[in-house]
Design a protein around this motif. Sequence first.
Motif, PDB file in Angstrom:
ATOM      1  N   LEU A 125      -5.933   4.596  -1.154  1.00 24.24           N
ATOM      2  CA  LEU A 125      -5.564   3.997  -2.589  1.00 24.24           C
ATOM      3  C   LEU A 125      -7.697   3.430  -2.512  1.00 24.24           C
ATOM      4  CD1 LEU A 125      -2.841   0.956  -2.435  1.00 24.24           C
ATOM      5  CD2 LEU A 125      -3.110   3.085  -3.830  1.00 24.24           C
ATOM      6  N   LYS A 126      -7.952   4.226  -2.405  1.00 24.09           N
ATOM      7  CA  LYS A 126     -10.141   3.769  -2.534  1.00 24.09           C
ATOM      8  C   LYS A 126     -10.449   4.128  -3.581  1.00 24.09           C
ATOM      9  CE  LYS A 126     -10.798   3.232   2.417  1.00 24.09           C
ATOM     10  NZ  LYS A 126     -11.993   3.879   3.516  1.00 24.09           N
ATOM     11  N   GLY A 127      -9.351   5.510  -4.256  1.00 20.35           N
ATOM     12  CA  GLY A 127     -10.175   5.838  -5.081  1.00 20.35           C
ATOM     13  C   GLY A 127     -10.158   5.189  -6.606  1.00 20.35           C
ATOM     14  N   PHE A 128      -9.343   4.359  -6.501  1.00 17.96           N
ATOM     15  CA  PHE A 128      -8.923   3.705  -7.499  1.00 17.96           C
ATOM     16  C   PHE A 128      -9.664   2.546  -6.959  1.00 17.96           C
ATOM     17  CE2 PHE A 128      -4.804   5.269  -7.216  1.00 17.96           C
ATOM     18  CZ  PHE A 128      -4.887   5.986  -8.126  1.00 17.96           C
ATOM     19  N   GLY A 129     -10.827   1.896  -6.497  1.00 19.15           N
ATOM     20  CA  GLY A 129     -11.881   1.208  -5.904  1.00 19.15           C
ATOM     21  C   GLY A 129     -10.836  -0.121  -5.195  1.00 19.15           C
ATOM     22  N   LEU A 130      -9.629   0.019  -4.846  1.00 18.45           N
ATOM     23  CA  LEU A 130      -9.284  -0.755  -4.200  1.00 18.45           C
ATOM     24  C   LEU A 130      -9.361  -1.361  -2.526  1.00 18.45           C
ATOM     25  CD1 LEU A 130      -6.215  -0.500  -6.682  1.00 18.45           C
ATOM     26  CD2 LEU A 130      -6.825  -2.126  -6.899  1.00 18.45           C
ATOM     27  N   GLU A 131      -8.844  -2.056  -2.079  1.00 19.57           N
ATOM     28  CA  GLU A 131      -9.198  -1.682  -1.124  1.00 19.57           C
ATOM     29  C   GLU A 131      -7.653  -2.924  -0.912  1.00 19.57           C
ATOM     30  OE1 GLU A 131     -12.131  -2.316   1.341  1.00 19.57           O
ATOM     31  OE2 GLU A 131     -13.325  -2.506  -0.828  1.00 19.57           O
ATOM     32  N   GLY A 132      -7.112  -3.035   0.824  1.00 20.96           N
ATOM     33  CA  GLY A 132      -6.550  -2.623   1.815  1.00 20.96           C
ATOM     34  C   GLY A 132      -5.583  -3.974   1.468  1.00 20.96           C
ATOM     35  N   ASP A 133      -6.469  -5.160   0.884  1.00 24.96           N
ATOM     36  CA  ASP A 133      -5.851  -6.570   1.391  1.00 24.96           C
ATOM     37  C   ASP A 133      -5.769  -7.236  -0.198  1.00 24.96           C
ATOM     38  OD1 ASP A 133      -8.504  -6.976   1.408  1.00 24.96           O
ATOM     39  OD2 ASP A 133      -8.145  -8.461   2.637  1.00 24.96           O
ATOM     40  N   GLU A 134      -6.380  -6.109  -1.382  1.00 20.95           N
ATOM     41  CA  GLU A 134      -6.230  -6.723  -2.241  1.00 20.95           C
ATOM     42  C   GLU A 134      -5.370  -7.459  -2.962  1.00 20.95           C
ATOM     43  OE1 GLU A 134      -7.775  -8.059  -5.186  1.00 20.95           O
ATOM     44  OE2 GLU A 134      -9.364  -6.833  -4.257  1.00 20.95           O
TER      45      GLU A 134
ATOM     46  N   GLN B 271       0.820  -1.117   0.178  1.00 23.02           N
ATOM     47  CA  GLN B 271       0.167   0.300  -0.336  1.00 23.02           C
ATOM     48  C   GLN B 271       0.838   1.838  -0.213  1.00 23.02           C
ATOM     49  OE1 GLN B 271      -2.806   0.126   3.561  1.00 23.02           O
ATOM     50  NE2 GLN B 271      -3.905  -1.754   2.817  1.00 23.02           N
ATOM     51  N   GLU B 272       1.852   1.005   0.391  1.00 20.45           N
ATOM     52  CA  GLU B 272       2.901   2.584   1.245  1.00 20.45           C
ATOM     53  C   GLU B 272       3.315   2.216  -0.356  1.00 20.45           C
ATOM     54  OE1 GLU B 272       6.753   3.753   3.501  1.00 20.45           O
ATOM     55  OE2 GLU B 272       6.129   2.177   3.918  1.00 20.45           O
ATOM     56  N   ILE B 273       3.972   1.641  -1.042  1.00 16.40           N
ATOM     57  CA  ILE B 273       4.507   2.049  -2.514  1.00 16.40           C
ATOM     58  C   ILE B 273       4.266   2.607  -3.199  1.00 16.40           C
ATOM     59  CG2 ILE B 273       6.036   0.865  -4.290  1.00 16.40           C
ATOM     60  CD1 ILE B 273       6.502  -1.380  -2.562  1.00 16.40           C
ATOM     61  N   LEU B 274       2.826   1.505  -3.970  1.00 20.27           N
ATOM     62  CA  LEU B 274       1.483   2.352  -4.708  1.00 20.27           C
ATOM     63  C   LEU B 274       1.103   3.868  -4.130  1.00 20.27           C
ATOM     64  CD1 LEU B 274       0.767   1.109  -7.338  1.00 20.27           C
ATOM     65  CD2 LEU B 274      -1.415   0.107  -5.407  1.00 20.27           C
ATOM     66  N   ARG B 275       0.561   3.783  -2.727  1.00 18.41           N
ATOM     67  CA  ARG B 275       0.326   5.529  -2.507  1.00 18.41           C
ATOM     68  C   ARG B 275       1.607   6.243  -2.938  1.00 18.41           C
ATOM     69  NH1 ARG B 275      -1.407   3.264   2.363  1.00 18.41           N
ATOM     70  NH2 ARG B 275       0.594   3.658   3.420  1.00 18.41           N
ATOM     71  N   ASN B 276       2.170   5.958  -2.514  1.00 21.29           N
ATOM     72  CA  ASN B 276       3.486   7.031  -3.203  1.00 21.29           C
ATOM     73  C   ASN B 276       4.345   7.313  -4.616  1.00 21.29           C
ATOM     74  OD1 ASN B 276       4.456   7.298   0.235  1.00 21.29           O
ATOM     75  ND2 ASN B 276       6.058   6.021  -0.074  1.00 21.29           N
TER      76      ASN B 276
ATOM     77  N   ASP C  98      13.219   6.021 -10.238  1.00 22.74           N
ATOM     78  CA  ASP C  98      12.292   5.997  -9.154  1.00 22.74           C
ATOM     79  C   ASP C  98      10.794   5.672  -9.983  1.00 22.74           C
ATOM     80  OD1 ASP C  98      12.000   8.527 -10.617  1.00 22.74           O
ATOM     81  OD2 ASP C  98      11.911   9.665  -8.571  1.00 22.74           O
ATOM     82  N   LEU C  99      11.091   5.325 -11.576  1.00 24.32           N
ATOM     83  CA  LEU C  99       9.411   5.930 -12.818  1.00 24.32           C
ATOM     84  C   LEU C  99       8.636   6.911 -12.134  1.00 24.32           C
ATOM     85  CD1 LEU C  99       8.943   1.911 -12.681  1.00 24.32           C
ATOM     86  CD2 LEU C  99      10.644   2.763 -13.168  1.00 24.32           C
ATOM     87  N   ALA C 100       9.606   7.345 -12.416  1.00 21.02           N
ATOM     88  CA  ALA C 100       8.341   8.760 -11.615  1.00 21.02           C
ATOM     89  C   ALA C 100       7.381   9.544 -13.485  1.00 21.02           C
ATOM     90  CB  ALA C 100       9.452  10.099 -11.905  1.00 21.02           C
ATOM     91  N   HIS C 101       7.532   8.673 -13.994  1.00 26.05           N
ATOM     92  CA  HIS C 101       6.422   8.730 -15.255  1.00 26.05           C
ATOM     93  C   HIS C 101       5.570   7.733 -15.107  1.00 26.05           C
ATOM     94  CE1 HIS C 101       8.974   5.435 -16.179  1.00 26.05           C
ATOM     95  NE2 HIS C 101       8.249   4.700 -17.554  1.00 26.05           N
ATOM     96  N   VAL C 102       5.583   6.584 -13.737  1.00 19.85           N
ATOM     97  CA  VAL C 102       4.308   6.288 -13.617  1.00 19.85           C
ATOM     98  C   VAL C 102       3.435   6.571 -12.091  1.00 19.85           C
ATOM     99  CG1 VAL C 102       3.703   3.450 -13.084  1.00 19.85           C
ATOM    100  CG2 VAL C 102       5.822   3.790 -15.077  1.00 19.85           C
ATOM    101  N   ASP C 103       2.345   7.207 -13.104  1.00 22.21           N
ATOM    102  CA  ASP C 103       1.581   7.973 -12.308  1.00 22.21           C
ATOM    103  C   ASP C 103       0.172   8.096 -12.569  1.00 22.21           C
ATOM    104  OD1 ASP C 103       1.353   9.451 -14.295  1.00 22.21           O
ATOM    105  OD2 ASP C 103       1.968  11.245 -13.895  1.00 22.21           O
TER     106      ASP C 103
END
Length: 358
Positions: A215-224, A203-208, A244-249
Amino acid sequence: MLRHYLEVKEDHPDAVVLYRMGDFYEMFFEDAEMAAPILEVTLTARQKGTASEAPMCGVPHHALGTYLAKLLRAGLKVAICDQVEDPAQAKGLVRREVTRVVTPGTIIDPDLLNGDRANYLASIDWSGDRGGGAFLDISTGDLALRLWRSPEEAVDDLALLAPREVLTRDEGLPPAIDSWVENQGVCRTSWPGTDWPGTRRAQEILRNQMGTTTLKGFGLEGDEPAVRAAAASLQYARDTQRSDLAHVDSLRVGTVANHAVLDAVTVANLEIFQAQRDGRKKGSLLWVLDKTVTAPGGRKLREWLQRPLRATELIAERQDAVGELLQSSRARQRLQGLLAQVGDPERVLSRAVLGVLT
């Protein structure tokens, strides 16, 4: 030199190490024996005929792209170890470092990519009776997540999106997915479970990466499982690209609500992407429809055919947009002429962000 080569190889045991020596990239020992027939070069040896004999082969550095493509097509990973100081200024051994690791799923060189197709790294996480997948194309920054209720759904998506590389935990996957990866000969990278991001870390990696607090705005649950799969793909791509893949946003979450689900048998029988008689594009539905003049346009058309709309309002919006261009041939022709000049800005931008400008 060989001692340093072996140290590099120890750090990259699952990759063919291309070790820069003057005007050549050299390979040694098992790498040389495996790569020589693929590259169609002569296998020779250092200190041949002695107890210290080291099998080796090499390729000219100026033709790296050609030989790299052959290794990647064979499903191999490649670690490129370059000279990072001027040999004329070096005292003793010229300092060398691995400057990049290239894998089939993390290619960014335009000469190695198909312009009208995405180049996906697929990451898969499975938990109990559900799973999740992340399809990352670092050459464009596209990140698509899939939520699966059965192994069969996963296999259909894998067959449809045709990833070049699959990243998994080493604990194993449902047999149907394992069989698909094995039968297709796709490059597979397995991580120890201890290295695979857990739910909180994922979750931390994806949020950052997305710049969000949730991540709720993407319709994703915490343990998905798809969240863990996405985090693993980002972590792997960061390591291989030294970026850091800044273009993957941004990311897309695939659901069955707005799109029809096409299984592999249906896609083949309808000859959507290739004709059954010879496996080529000519004669397929894509061949009939593809009048695109840009690489991004070709990729977008393929994406639309992979996941046809089923929501009436979205279909109507797309029809309205197409209808507007059909009604004005002058505007359409002018737009086509302008688009034909733009090249592939998505991939050019991605290379700039990743610091690869040549």
